[in-house]
Write an enzyme that holds these catalytic residues in place. Structure first.
Site, PDB file in Angstrom:
ATOM      1  N   LYS A  30     -15.700 -37.066  73.171  1.00  0.00           N
ATOM      2  CA  LYS A  30     -15.370 -36.273  72.275  1.00  0.00           C
ATOM      3  C   LYS A  30     -14.792 -36.886  70.982  1.00  0.00           C
ATOM      4  O   LYS A  30     -13.847 -38.171  71.277  1.00  0.00           O
ATOM      5  CB  LYS A  30     -14.146 -35.344  72.661  1.00  0.00           C
ATOM      6  CG  LYS A  30     -13.438 -34.560  71.904  1.00  0.00           C
ATOM      7  CD  LYS A  30     -12.466 -33.415  72.605  1.00  0.00           C
ATOM      8  CE  LYS A  30     -12.031 -32.582  71.777  1.00  0.00           C
ATOM      9  NZ  LYS A  30     -10.827 -31.743  72.749  1.00  0.00           N
ATOM     10  N   GLU A  40     -14.494 -28.201  79.590  1.00  0.00           N
ATOM     11  CA  GLU A  40     -13.955 -29.485  79.336  1.00  0.00           C
ATOM     12  C   GLU A  40     -13.071 -30.018  80.307  1.00  0.00           C
ATOM     13  O   GLU A  40     -12.223 -29.561  80.995  1.00  0.00           O
ATOM     14  CB  GLU A  40     -13.252 -29.458  78.024  1.00  0.00           C
ATOM     15  CG  GLU A  40     -12.622 -30.693  77.468  1.00  0.00           C
ATOM     16  CD  GLU A  40     -11.675 -30.423  76.098  1.00  0.00           C
ATOM     17  OE1 GLU A  40     -11.466 -31.334  75.298  1.00  0.00           O
ATOM     18  OE2 GLU A  40     -11.477 -29.246  75.841  1.00  0.00           O
ATOM     19  N   CYS A  84     -15.224 -28.772  72.756  1.00  0.00           N
ATOM     20  CA  CYS A  84     -13.998 -28.114  72.210  1.00  0.00           C
ATOM     21  C   CYS A  84     -13.665 -28.214  70.553  1.00  0.00           C
ATOM     22  O   CYS A  84     -14.535 -27.788  69.950  1.00  0.00           O
ATOM     23  CB  CYS A  84     -12.821 -28.294  73.106  1.00  0.00           C
ATOM     24  SG  CYS A  84     -11.535 -26.944  72.913  1.00  0.00           S
TER      25      CYS A  84
END
Length: 262
Positions: free
Chosen positions: A110, A41, A143
């Protein structure tokens, strides 16, 4: 199809160093026959660099993406990587996937920002993304996203068979790759590729333990706490005994109402 996961230290705010690592690992992955390599990430410019995310973040189609596409094409290997994206006044914690010809397959922002640092810098995304990779319906999460059963189920309902997940999981949260990811894979019958950092970025230590887990919850590849390049052939997934996979999605029943008991 062969998939590679790169686990390594954060570039810690040095994009030139990051690109040198990307080029080297792309070539090493290609030499081992990998079709795609997944990086952590915010690898550009490094995860724990909030003071630099705003100043270094780039737009889609900017120099970072041009260089990433060029490196993937030169190495003849696909690339999935996290990076800091600017869109006008908004910053996004994003990931892009490129094929071995340097064409962008997908771009994702994200959804689940984690912690004060991320929420103070980035705007959350709002869309899922799905694309074909080697004949496999593939999605991107980043994540914290993959820790939510709801997002994994939503991806499965859209047809995903494989999730590529750049991550920056800190030390002390090993329950995520050790417990949650096998559970997410098993309950949705999805293969999950989870590429983490190791080492430190400023005061933050990362937990390593990057993981590739099959749709039956069984580990296909696992890194320790040091730098690693995992390369795994996914073709064996087709031989999994159906009795070893979960029937939760098929069998799930909604409650019909509520009944309070004294």
């Amino acid at each position: 199809m062969k998939l590679a996961l790169y686990q390594g230290p954060s570039p810690a705010g040095d994009p030139d160093a990051a690109f040198a690592v990307i080029e080297g690992k792309l070539r090493a992955s290609a030499a081992s026959g990998a079709d795609m390599v997944v990086f952590p990430e915010l690898f550009l410019p490094g995860y724990n660099q909030p003071q630099l995310h705003a100043s270094l973040a780039q737009p889609q189609g900017g120099p970072w993406e041009v260089q990433l596409a060029s490196l993937a094409k030169s190495a003849n290997c696909g690339l999935t990587i996290g990076w800091a994206e600017r869109d006008d006044d908004h910053l996004y914690n994003s990931a892009s996937a490129f094929n071995a010809q340097g064409q962008r397959l997908a771009h994702y922002r994200k959804l689940q920002l984690y912690g004060e640092m991320e929420r103070s810098v980035f705007t959350p995304g709002c869309d899922y993304v799905l694309f074909e990779l080697g004949g496999i319906q593939t999605g991107l999460l980043i994540c914290y996203d993959v820790e939510f059963a709801q997002h994994c189920r939503a991806m499965k309902e859209r047809g995903a068979e494989l999730l590529l997940v750049p991550t920056a999981n800190p030390a002390g949260f090993e329950h995520v790759p050790d417990v949650l990811l096998p559970a997410r894979a098993l309950e949705t019958n999805i293969t999950i590729a989870y590429a983490n950092y190791c080492g430190r970025d400023e005061e933050l230590s990362f937990g390593g333990r990057s993981l590739l887990v099959g749709p039956d919850g069984v580990e296909l590849a696992r890194a320790g706490h040091s730098e690693a390049l995992l390369i795994t052939d996914l073709n064996g997934n087709s031989d999994i005994d159906p009795l070893r996979t979960s029937a939760q999605l098929k069998d799930f029943r909604e409650a019909s109402g509520t009944h309070d008991q004294l």
